[in-house]
Motif scaffolding. Structure first.
Motif, PDB file in Angstrom:
ATOM      1  N   VAL A 147      -1.401   2.622   5.613  1.00  0.00           N
ATOM      2  CA  VAL A 147      -2.402   1.684   6.115  1.00  0.00           C
ATOM      3  C   VAL A 147      -1.896   0.960   7.344  1.00  0.00           C
ATOM      4  O   VAL A 147      -0.712   1.020   7.697  1.00  0.00           O
ATOM      5  CB  VAL A 147      -2.793   0.633   5.046  1.00  0.00           C
ATOM      6  CG1 VAL A 147      -3.374   1.297   3.799  1.00  0.00           C
ATOM      7  CG2 VAL A 147      -1.623  -0.270   4.709  1.00  0.00           C
ATOM      8  N   SER A 186      -6.478  -1.805   6.464  1.00  0.00           N
ATOM      9  CA  SER A 186      -7.368  -0.647   6.510  1.00  0.00           C
ATOM     10  C   SER A 186      -6.552   0.630   6.353  1.00  0.00           C
ATOM     11  O   SER A 186      -5.442   0.722   6.867  1.00  0.00           O
ATOM     12  CB  SER A 186      -8.123  -0.599   7.845  1.00  0.00           C
ATOM     13  OG  SER A 186      -8.914   0.575   7.923  1.00  0.00           O
ATOM     14  N   ASP A 242      -7.437  -2.012  -0.090  1.00  0.00           N
ATOM     15  CA  ASP A 242      -7.028  -2.724   1.128  1.00  0.00           C
ATOM     16  C   ASP A 242      -6.848  -4.209   0.830  1.00  0.00           C
ATOM     17  O   ASP A 242      -5.858  -4.829   1.229  1.00  0.00           O
ATOM     18  CB  ASP A 242      -8.086  -2.570   2.229  1.00  0.00           C
ATOM     19  CG  ASP A 242      -8.161  -1.175   2.828  1.00  0.00           C
ATOM     20  OD1 ASP A 242      -7.165  -0.427   2.742  1.00  0.00           O
ATOM     21  OD2 ASP A 242      -9.213  -0.853   3.391  1.00  0.00           O
ATOM     22  N   GLY A 289     -11.524  -6.035   2.582  1.00  0.00           N
ATOM     23  CA  GLY A 289     -10.136  -5.739   2.901  1.00  0.00           C
ATOM     24  C   GLY A 289      -9.450  -6.804   3.731  1.00  0.00           C
ATOM     25  O   GLY A 289      -8.356  -6.579   4.238  1.00  0.00           O
ATOM     26  N   CYS A 342       0.833  -1.210   0.000  1.00  0.00           N
ATOM     27  CA  CYS A 342       0.000   0.000   0.000  1.00  0.00           C
ATOM     28  C   CYS A 342       0.867   1.258   0.000  1.00  0.00           C
ATOM     29  O   CYS A 342       0.547   2.241  -0.676  1.00  0.00           O
ATOM     30  CB  CYS A 342      -0.956  -0.015   1.193  1.00  0.00           C
ATOM     31  SG  CYS A 342      -2.559  -0.745   0.810  1.00  0.00           S
ATOM     32  N   SER A 376      -7.563   3.065  11.821  1.00  0.00           N
ATOM     33  CA  SER A 376      -7.279   1.984  10.876  1.00  0.00           C
ATOM     34  C   SER A 376      -6.772   0.740  11.597  1.00  0.00           C
ATOM     35  O   SER A 376      -6.967  -0.377  11.112  1.00  0.00           O
ATOM     36  CB  SER A 376      -6.277   2.430   9.807  1.00  0.00           C
ATOM     37  OG  SER A 376      -4.992   2.641  10.352  1.00  0.00           O
TER      38      SER A 376
END
Length: 163
Positions: free
Chosen positions: A50, A135, A143, A117, A43, A74
């Motif tokens: 994330v 997340s 995700d 996710g 990510c 998150s």
């Protein structure tokens, strides 16, 4: 009940008694760490901060990695996504598709979150050993793609882990 047991052949009684205890496969902390780390990196490489959470087969948190600027919320969401995936033994995407009403009826259950996710973590034999939830990206599809990268990073270890 005793009479029913006496009617079984001796081998059947012994076979049943031998199944009183089961061996359980568990992933190592290092494997869980590597999955989370690869998911966060995937990510980050796309420009997203994330959190990745890896839970064991019981839904207990094993590893959590939150990137520097990922919001604190998150962390909770990633853990809940992973927990939901392992409790239902499917990805949260599959869960949403097969039971679209599940979120509205079960999101009040502590620990569950029906949001895309999260992916189950399975050994090559099909044995589930946990789940990974991500997340913080702008969408559950991103995700999930990062969670998949986490699994891809250890694919060979998962494939041959039970042998």
């Amino acid at each position: 009940m005793l009479a029913a047991c006496l009617l079984l052949p001796f081998g059947a009684q012994a076979q049943t008694a031998g199944q009183d205890f089961m061996s359980v496969k568990r992933m190592s902390m290092e494997l869980a760490r590597d999955i989370a780390q690869a998911a966060v990196k995937a990510c980050r490489d796309k420009g997203y901060q994330v959190t990745a959470a890896v839970v064991d087969r019981n839904g207990d948190t094993q590893v959590v990695m939150r990137d520097v600027y990922a919001p604190e919320v998150s962390l909770r969401i990633a853990k809940q996504k992973a927990y939901t995936s392992v409790m239902f033994s499917v990805s949260t995407k599959e869960l949403e598709a097969s039971r679209p009403e599940a979120g509205s009826t079960l999101n009040h259950v502590e620990g569950l979150l029906f949001a895309r996710g999260a992916l189950p973590i399975e050994m090559g034999s099909g044995t589930m050993v946990g789940a990974v939830g991500v997340s913080g990206a702008p969408g559950g599809d991103i995700d999930e793609a990062c969670a998949q990268k986490g699994l891809d990073a250890v694919a060979e270890r998962l494939q041959f882990g039970g042998m």
